[in-house]
Design a protein around this motif. Sequence first.
Motif, PDB file in Angstrom:
ATOM      1  N   VAL A 129       0.846  -1.198   0.000  1.00 30.92           N
ATOM      2  CA  VAL A 129       0.000   0.000   0.000  1.00 30.92           C
ATOM      3  C   VAL A 129       0.884   1.252   0.000  1.00 30.92           C
ATOM      4  O   VAL A 129       0.635   2.225  -0.725  1.00 30.92           O
ATOM      5  CB  VAL A 129      -0.949   0.013   1.215  1.00 30.92           C
ATOM      6  N   ASP A 131       3.939   1.465  -1.154  1.00 27.08           N
ATOM      7  CA  ASP A 131       4.515   1.568  -2.501  1.00 27.08           C
ATOM      8  C   ASP A 131       3.528   2.242  -3.442  1.00 27.08           C
ATOM      9  O   ASP A 131       3.898   3.091  -4.253  1.00 27.08           O
ATOM     10  CB  ASP A 131       4.855   0.175  -3.052  1.00 27.08           C
ATOM     11  N   ALA A 132       2.258   1.847  -3.314  1.00 27.60           N
ATOM     12  CA  ALA A 132       1.236   2.406  -4.201  1.00 27.60           C
ATOM     13  C   ALA A 132       1.095   3.907  -3.955  1.00 27.60           C
ATOM     14  O   ALA A 132       1.049   4.698  -4.901  1.00 27.60           O
ATOM     15  CB  ALA A 132      -0.102   1.697  -3.987  1.00 27.60           C
ATOM     16  N   LEU A 133       1.044   4.304  -2.677  1.00 31.12           N
ATOM     17  CA  LEU A 133       0.914   5.732  -2.369  1.00 31.12           C
ATOM     18  C   LEU A 133       2.130   6.507  -2.892  1.00 31.12           C
ATOM     19  O   LEU A 133       2.013   7.627  -3.374  1.00 31.12           O
ATOM     20  CB  LEU A 133       0.784   5.942  -0.857  1.00 31.12           C
ATOM     21  N   MET A 134       3.302   5.860  -2.790  1.00 29.29           N
ATOM     22  CA  MET A 134       4.508   6.539  -3.253  1.00 29.29           C
ATOM     23  C   MET A 134       4.603   6.586  -4.775  1.00 29.29           C
ATOM     24  O   MET A 134       5.457   7.270  -5.328  1.00 29.29           O
ATOM     25  CB  MET A 134       5.746   5.844  -2.686  1.00 29.29           C
ATOM     26  N   SER A 135       3.745   5.837  -5.449  1.00 32.97           N
ATOM     27  CA  SER A 135       3.775   5.859  -6.909  1.00 32.97           C
ATOM     28  C   SER A 135       3.177   7.153  -7.457  1.00 32.97           C
ATOM     29  O   SER A 135       3.440   7.522  -8.591  1.00 32.97           O
ATOM     30  CB  SER A 135       3.007   4.666  -7.484  1.00 32.97           C
ATOM     31  N   PHE A 136       2.336   7.814  -6.661  1.00 34.20           N
ATOM     32  CA  PHE A 136       1.809   9.094  -7.116  1.00 34.20           C
ATOM     33  C   PHE A 136       2.781  10.198  -6.706  1.00 34.20           C
ATOM     34  O   PHE A 136       3.217  10.228  -5.561  1.00 34.20           O
ATOM     35  CB  PHE A 136       0.455   9.386  -6.464  1.00 34.20           C
ATOM     36  N   PRO A 137       3.118  11.099  -7.636  1.00 34.13           N
ATOM     37  CA  PRO A 137       3.924  12.248  -7.207  1.00 34.13           C
ATOM     38  C   PRO A 137       3.217  12.952  -6.045  1.00 34.13           C
ATOM     39  O   PRO A 137       2.003  13.150  -6.095  1.00 34.13           O
ATOM     40  CB  PRO A 137       3.965  13.134  -8.447  1.00 34.13           C
ATOM     41  N   ALA A 138       3.979  13.301  -4.997  1.00 41.59           N
ATOM     42  CA  ALA A 138       3.383  13.763  -3.734  1.00 41.59           C
ATOM     43  C   ALA A 138       2.386  14.910  -3.942  1.00 41.59           C
ATOM     44  O   ALA A 138       1.271  14.883  -3.419  1.00 41.59           O
ATOM     45  CB  ALA A 138       4.479  14.186  -2.759  1.00 41.59           C
ATOM     46  N   LEU A 140       0.741  15.743  -6.578  1.00 49.08           N
ATOM     47  CA  LEU A 140      -0.429  15.305  -7.331  1.00 49.08           C
ATOM     48  C   LEU A 140      -1.385  14.531  -6.437  1.00 49.08           C
ATOM     49  O   LEU A 140      -2.603  14.715  -6.491  1.00 49.08           O
ATOM     50  CB  LEU A 140       0.039  14.426  -8.489  1.00 49.08           C
ATOM     51  N   LEU A 141      -0.825  13.678  -5.578  1.00 56.26           N
ATOM     52  CA  LEU A 141      -1.653  12.922  -4.643  1.00 56.26           C
ATOM     53  C   LEU A 141      -2.384  13.878  -3.717  1.00 56.26           C
ATOM     54  O   LEU A 141      -3.602  13.761  -3.509  1.00 56.26           O
ATOM     55  CB  LEU A 141      -0.759  11.960  -3.840  1.00 56.26           C
TER      56      LEU A 141
END
Lengths: 294, 314, 328
Positions: A129, A131-138, A140-141
């Motif tokens: 989870v 890793d998934a959150l870190m996949s979005f540029p901060a 943008l998230l």
Amino acid sequence: MTDIAAGSISGSLAPRRRFVLLRRLAGHRSFQVGLILVALLTLAAIFAPVITGVDPSSMKVRFRFKPPSEAFPFGTDNFGRDIFTRVLYGARVSLWIGLAVAAMSGLFGAVIGILAAQFRRLDAILMRVMDALMSFPAILLALGVTAALGPRMESVIIALTVAYVPAGVRIVRASALVVRELDYVEAARIAGASNIRIMVRHILPNSISPLIVHVTFVFAYAILAEAALSFLGVGVQPPTPSWGNIIAEGRDYATEAWWVMLFPGLGISLAALGLNLLGDGLRDILDPRLKGRG
Amino acid sequence: MARLIALRILQAAPVIVIVSILAFLLINLLPGDPAVVIAGDQASPEAIEAVRHNLGLDRPLIEQLGIWFVHLAHGNFGASLVLNQSVLSAMGERLPVTLSLAGLSIAITLPIGIFAGAIAAYYRQTWIDSFVMTVALIGVSVPAFWIAILSVILFSVILRWFPTSGYVEFSHDPGLWLRSLVLPAVMLSLFQIGFLARMTRSAMLDVLSQDFIRTARSKGLSEWTTVGKHAFRNALILIITAIGILLSTAIGGSVVIEQVFALPGVGRLVVQGILARDYPLVQGVMLIYGFAFVAINLAVDLLYTFADPRVRYD
Amino acid sequence: MASPLVSIDDLTVQFRTDRGWANAVEGVSFDIAEGECVGVVGESGSGKSVTALSILRLHARGAARYSTGAISYAGRDLLQASERDLRRIRGRDIAMVFQDPMSSLNPVLTICDQISESLRLHQGMSRAAARKKAIELLDLVRIPDAARRVDEYPHRLSGGMRQRVMIAIAIACRPRLLIADEPTTALDVTIQAQILELLRDLRAELGMAVMLISHDLGVIAEFARRVIVMYAGRIVEDAPVDVLFQSPRHPYTEGLMASMPALDGGAARLYAIPGRIPDPDETIDGCRFGPRCAHSEPICRTAPPRLIAIADGHRLRCTPRTRAADLT
């Protein structure tokens, strides 16, 4: 020989070590400068009403676009509002958001990180989870979450916390995994200490140094990110002044009334600079592995 | 090595699923009735109902998720409510701008950031170190959008070196394309250069204190070979891990930079989408970026694995 | 006697501490003759490694300084030589093997790369010639399957093998002096013996002088002709190996002997010298070994003892014992 000495430091010498750390922190130059900057800005934010005595939203149209002067140290904007006052009140919003994000991401980082390090089965799920959150540029998230929750201060805090928790989790988990294997933690386990007790008594205190360093940097990032969100119009909404939205408002007439956007930008820069200096100092002293000797 | 690659790819698969679910949840996070929020306060009940039906919000959550995955499997990333376009085609139009900007920024960042960090480490605790690190610290502390606006005033309005805003396509005129992007890219790079320089310095300091550097010196190698070959090759392994973060902050930073310079990129698309409550668009863009970065992070991981012989052969 | 290969004269090395500069090595003087094998022994902190690193000026920049003395090699003072001149000597005339073979090799370069580097630099060899020579050198240090091993990275080798690679690097250009700084300390006992044997054979084969540094008198005894005993940054005794083992004169040397496990394994209990070695910045009046010395006399606390020749090739730094030697 040295192993014995190293082992005993984390145990019995802890209070003395803490004192030594404090003394070394006090002597660290970038820590000093950072602390002074952050303290000054914090005091300015807390005592904003005492310092200015003006309402940040009070408009005096006949004083529109006054350049900095004795009466208006930072000038006035298109509504004749005093920029000095607005920047002081903006400091309250920006620093509060930064502090809240730092504290919450630190707290969640510690809890989730230690849970992940302690329970192997949970670990796989939690880390995927993260890793998934870190996949979005901060940014943008945070933009997406703030957009979904509505443009309010609380949304900004939640959004930035979500964006910065994963890094904290990774840091705590990594050091907790190391501490977990240390002899005295093993000894506590053999002696029958419960998992919760081991986490709270042994693993948390030893994983905390890198987290404190990280959280200080998150504080700085969060101030920059909040400003960006407010600048984009999805963060703190006018008329509540935040450094980001004062710049956004001042941008349209930046060429004529440069002072409107100059001072809040300086505020953001100084706050981030102070926190980064503080973080550098803390890292050098608390986490000497990362510091180059010489 | 092969096992390691397989493991990494295997770990990436669930991340893709979770990324999809997180993006899916975005609309369901909307407070109250998502259909009302999306259609707007003034919308007629019929309009709200139409939105609800179009987005499938009238179905149970789990069914919505199922449909979401079926759509994704078919390469359907949703459609914009405002633009009369699928998310993919809207993004396809804007992506070249953002990629040009981010690419140029990375091209500026990598050499300068690495060189500055390495120089600071080599001359540690001299004025060179202090100077470089002070500049780097300012780079990571100053808000990009603010310094970007100031730079527009200075370079575009006062000095007239660059256009104040707008974008020229590469195919239209490469020279003007570059001219329209230089200032935005430099502004986007300030934070990144500072970040990379700080990271490179600490990686180099770490390596320079290792025993094998002394071995290299004891062979009679020049400082250039000792630092440039023996130290830098080791530090590079650490620096590789920063590439993913740099790309991520470049894409994130491009959102504000595109706004300041009025560049028609993905960042502007997202911001416009949010302000117009075009949530499916925002959702789709985030999803695509999310997928892209799962792939990028995987690639960086594998690159790292390949760069370090200790991992490569175990 | 011919002029020595390397001559260290009154060397004082200072280290930067929190409280200013402290002497890590003070007034050290000794010669190494062509082809000679000198052992330097002492506890950690005795200054033996600092002395060795000074010969090639390999201390970390800014951390150490040479406040007095000279190290002459081939008619020039290495402490005053330019970096450029020094680089021509490092690895070619004087080479070094370090203690920890795990960290002393570069993890991201192949063995071939690391050996051929100095060959290409000092002897101008082509890449192919250097590679061929690297394989020969690996053969010489008895690494099996050298032609295959040469392309591997250090982490694939065991500690003993890595130390052999380090030795191969050091002898690549046939140096006239090999400095081996605790070359066996980080290794298993059985490997230690093999590495020492290798060093001994190489010395005979190549005719180079060796300066072997160890905290282990046993290692020194097997290897060196002459032993220099160091304590707290100073030479306390310097004697031919048989003289030193038969009749050690300095109380510290006696202590070291007593704390050595007997080779027949018969010793019931190992002797340990009481106390610890003083820090470089600790002030001690008179003899620096005084506080730990069982034979300390009042004079030891008033005047620092001087290093005095008591016989041919035998120097001693101990006021009461020097006098005793004079009387006999």
